[in-house]
Scaffold this motif. Structure first.
Motif: not given
Ligand code: GRF
Length: 211
Positions: A23-25, A52-58
């Motif tokens: 949805a963001q894309a 894959k979407a270039g969002v940082e993960g923690h």
């Protein structure tokens, strides 16, 4: 209007996270941006979707903490560091402590795969929800997006959508239909409404302002 920072909490596969990223894309999350994903499980597939979407993960590994309080404290600290404006629970398996819920009152959104107040609360998660729906014999189920309060699945309801139960359904088939027809649409819609400041809460009632 400042872009709101959305942090998504996950524990597993993350198809609802994917719906949000897609949805963001497409430019459908107005006024907000998914800035981070936090997983309670190392190696959750949701983290790969984020990357894959270039969002940082923690990762805040639930199993590495002795108590819910210690886990929640670590989670809270990370969310403060991320300056989260909105927290979205997308298949996040743990119930948050009252202190956590207080700190982010009406700023935590959850998706539940049934029409609340049916088939919800303690013990109603994942496939179990759909098993109980089939056992009971209701002809309609669906999904609910709601604000999170201290009690499980009991906070003010933002959006709901009904989905038919069909002859021959298995819990897996029904789960998939509820996701496709309801969850993956409702969650991005609710997040976008929140980010546009169009939701206001009065007691149990969520009002949705026109554009
Ligand atoms: C969904 O059914 C959601 O409603 C529930 O947990 C499941 C998570 O699935 N809270 P996914 O990880 O988003 O694929």
């Amino acid at each position: 209007m400042n872009m709101k920072k959305i942090v998504v909490l996950v524990s597993g596969g993350g198809t609802n996270l994917q719906a949000l990223l897609d949805a963001q894309a497409r430019g459908e999350i107005i006024g907000g941006e998914i800035t981070a994903v936090v997983s309670s499980t190392p190696g959750a597939f949701a983290l790969e979707r984020a990357a894959k979407a270039g969002v940082e993960g923690h990762v805040i590994n639930r199993k590495a903490y002795e108590s819910r309080e210690a886990f929640t404290d670590a989670l809270l600290q990370t969310l403060e560091e991320l300056h989260a404006d909105l927290i979205v629970l997308a298949g996040f398996l743990y119930i948050l402590s009252p202190a956590f819920v207080d700190r982010y009152e009406n700023r935590i959104i959850n998706i539940h795969p049934a029409l609340i107040p049916s088939f919800c609360g303690d013990g109603y998660y994942g496939l179990k929800v759909h098993e109980k729906v089939l056992e009971y014999g209701v002809k309609l189920t669906g999904a609910t997006v709601h604000f999170v309060s201290a009690e499980a699945d009991a906070g003010p309801i933002i959006l709901q959508k009904a989905v038919p139960v069909e002859e021959g359904d298995t819990p897996e088939i029904l789960q998939r239909r509820v996701m496709e027809q309801a969850e993956w649409k409702l969650l991005p819609e609710a997040v976008s409404l929140f980010c546009q400041d169009r939701l206001s809460v009065e007691g149990r009632i969520v009002h949705i302002a026109e554009k």
